[in-house]
Design a protein around this motif. Structure first.
Motif, mmCIF file in Angstrom:
data_model
loop_
_atom_site.group_PDB
_atom_site.id
_atom_site.type_symbol
_atom_site.label_atom_id
_atom_site.label_comp_id
_atom_site.label_asym_id
_atom_site.label_seq_id
_atom_site.Cartn_x
_atom_site.Cartn_y
_atom_site.Cartn_z
ATOM 1 N N LEU A 1 10.202 17.577 -25.832
ATOM 2 C CA LEU A 1 9.514 17.071 -27.021
ATOM 3 C C LEU A 1 10.516 16.466 -27.997
ATOM 4 O O LEU A 1 10.259 15.408 -28.591
ATOM 5 N N ALA A 2 11.666 17.121 -28.149
ATOM 6 C CA ALA A 2 12.704 16.617 -29.062
ATOM 7 C C ALA A 2 13.194 15.238 -28.617
ATOM 8 O O ALA A 2 13.427 14.355 -29.444
ATOM 9 N N ARG A 3 13.332 15.038 -27.308
ATOM 10 C CA ARG A 3 13.756 13.731 -26.794
ATOM 11 C C ARG A 3 12.755 12.650 -27.177
ATOM 12 O O ARG A 3 13.131 11.564 -27.618
ATOM 13 N N VAL A 4 11.467 12.955 -27.038
ATOM 14 C CA VAL A 4 10.418 11.990 -27.380
ATOM 15 C C VAL A 4 10.457 11.667 -28.874
ATOM 16 O O VAL A 4 10.321 10.513 -29.279
ATOM 17 N N VAL B 1 15.410 -2.797 -26.279
ATOM 18 C CA VAL B 1 15.431 -1.479 -26.917
ATOM 19 C C VAL B 1 14.079 -0.793 -26.761
ATOM 20 O O VAL B 1 14.002 0.414 -26.475
ATOM 21 N N LEU B 2 12.998 -1.554 -26.923
ATOM 22 C CA LEU B 2 11.651 -1.007 -26.770
ATOM 23 C C LEU B 2 11.435 -0.492 -25.343
ATOM 24 O O LEU B 2 10.889 0.606 -25.147
ATOM 25 N N ILE B 3 11.878 -1.269 -24.361
ATOM 26 C CA ILE B 3 11.728 -0.858 -22.955
ATOM 27 C C ILE B 3 12.550 0.404 -22.677
ATOM 28 O O ILE B 3 12.063 1.368 -22.069
ATOM 29 N N THR C 1 13.158 6.201 -21.695
ATOM 30 C CA THR C 1 13.830 7.440 -22.089
ATOM 31 C C THR C 1 12.818 8.490 -22.511
ATOM 32 O O THR C 1 12.933 9.665 -22.139
ATOM 33 N N ALA C 2 11.814 8.072 -23.289
ATOM 34 C CA ALA C 2 10.785 9.008 -23.747
ATOM 35 C C ALA C 2 10.041 9.637 -22.578
ATOM 36 O O ALA C 2 9.708 10.831 -22.603
ATOM 37 N N PHE C 3 9.807 8.844 -21.520
ATOM 38 C CA PHE C 3 9.089 9.346 -20.352
ATOM 39 C C PHE C 3 10.019 9.936 -19.289
ATOM 40 O O PHE C 3 9.609 10.139 -18.139
ATOM 41 N N VAL D 1 13.075 11.867 -30.941
ATOM 42 C CA VAL D 1 14.235 11.005 -31.217
ATOM 43 C C VAL D 1 13.900 9.561 -30.884
ATOM 44 O O VAL D 1 14.212 8.636 -31.644
ATOM 45 N N CYS D 2 13.229 9.358 -29.758
ATOM 46 C CA CYS D 2 12.846 8.002 -29.340
ATOM 47 C C CYS D 2 11.852 7.361 -30.303
ATOM 48 O O CYS D 2 11.766 6.122 -30.373
ATOM 49 N N SER D 3 11.103 8.172 -31.051
ATOM 50 C CA SER D 3 10.107 7.623 -31.973
ATOM 51 C C SER D 3 10.741 6.741 -33.045
ATOM 52 O O SER D 3 10.105 5.806 -33.538
#
Length: 295
Positions: A29-32, A63-65, A70-72, A34-36
């Motif tokens: 969850l923390a990784r997601v 960066v968006l890709i 990374t989030a997934f 950070v990606c936000s």
């Protein structure tokens, strides 16, 4: 008597830390989260293009890709360095502009945006460090000079973790020194009344968060009771994001909402970075480790 009380407090803190240890789900969850920050930055650029007719943000598309991948949790070893590089270029670019400003004016000006980018760089570097296991040389009688990949906190990984922790610390130092000073300058007393130059509802006026973050910045930077301090700072940042930077309820105009939204995601990203720091490990270069060696 004092020593016994200190031991009791240490046992209490150790029990609290074990009780609230970062789980594998929490670090995902923390990784997601950070990606936000990168997702918001890219979508903001698209919003500016769509609504305000600014140039199309071609540079933000990779960066968006990389953010979505990374989030997934897809090929993080290769996608997270893209985010690290993006933030690093931003920090270098803003630092270069500030250096040019210093050469022209002779004054050093620390830009708020530069501090935010540095803190987020620290947060996203911890995603990369989760999957960074450098080759370490092991010397023993049976296998002298053996090179192995160690999933432990070695010297190189500890150095990188230290850099990440110090980058995260920049935000807390900044809000302590600059934001508190700016808050004092924004308050004017006249005829027994206190007037503020900021509009009501401006998130910058929530001062107790900044005072608490600044108070915890020094033990966090030197690595004293690091995991406890990191968890406390993470909680404070989340509370600040939800109360001071609730951009979805603001009535101060579109420009302020975009600004508040950036603050919100910076807070969320750095809070998540602190969670990742607890999960990855704080490394060798802390006061905590020094005290362990003396014991």
């Amino acid at each position: 008597a004092v020593q016994s009380k200190v031991k009791e407090l240490s046992v209490l803190l150790r029990g609290w830390n074990n009780k609230y240890k970062i789980s594998s789900r929490a670090h995902h969850l923390a990784r997601v989260v950070v990606c936000s920050f990168y997702l918001n930055a890219s979508l903001t650029q698209l919003q500016l293009f769509w609504v305000y007719n600014q140039p199309f943000p071609f540079m933000h598309m990779p960066v968006l890709i990389a953010t979505l991948l990374t989030a997934f949790n897809f090929k993080i070893k290769y996608t997270s360095p893209v985010l690290v590089l993006f933030s690093l270029i931003d920090v270098i670019y803003i630092s270069f502009n500030q250096f040019q400003y210093y050469l022209r004016s002779g004054n050093i000006y620390i830009n708020e945006l530069m501090v935010k980018k540095a803190a987020v760089l620290g947060a996203v570097s911890l995603i990369f460090l989760q999957h960074y296991n450098p080759v370490e040389k092991i010397n023993s009688l049976s296998t002298p000079g053996l090179l192995v990949i160690k999933d432990v906190m070695g010297k190189r990984k500890s150095i990188l973790t230290l850099i990440g922790r110090l980058l995260l610390s920049t935000l807390f130092f900044y809000v302590g020194i600059m934001e508190i000073k700016r808050q004092l300058n924004s308050t004017v007393k006249h005829d027994g009344h206190v007037h503020r130059r900021r509009a009501a509802g401006d998130g910058h006026d929530h001062m107790w968060y900044k005072l608490l973050e600044f108070a915890l910045s020094i033990p966090f930077a030197i690595g004293f009771k690091t995991t406890y301090v990191a968890k406390t700072l993470s909680s404070v940042l989340v509370l600040e994001a939800l109360t001071a930077w609730s951009w979805w309820t603001s009535r101060l105009g579109a420009g302020y909402r975009i600004h508040a939204r950036e603050h919100f995601f910076v807070n969320a990203s750095v809070a998540a970075g602190l969670v990742l720091l607890c999960y990855v490990g704080v490394g060798r270069y802390t006061v905590d480790e020094l005290m362990k060696k003396k014991e």
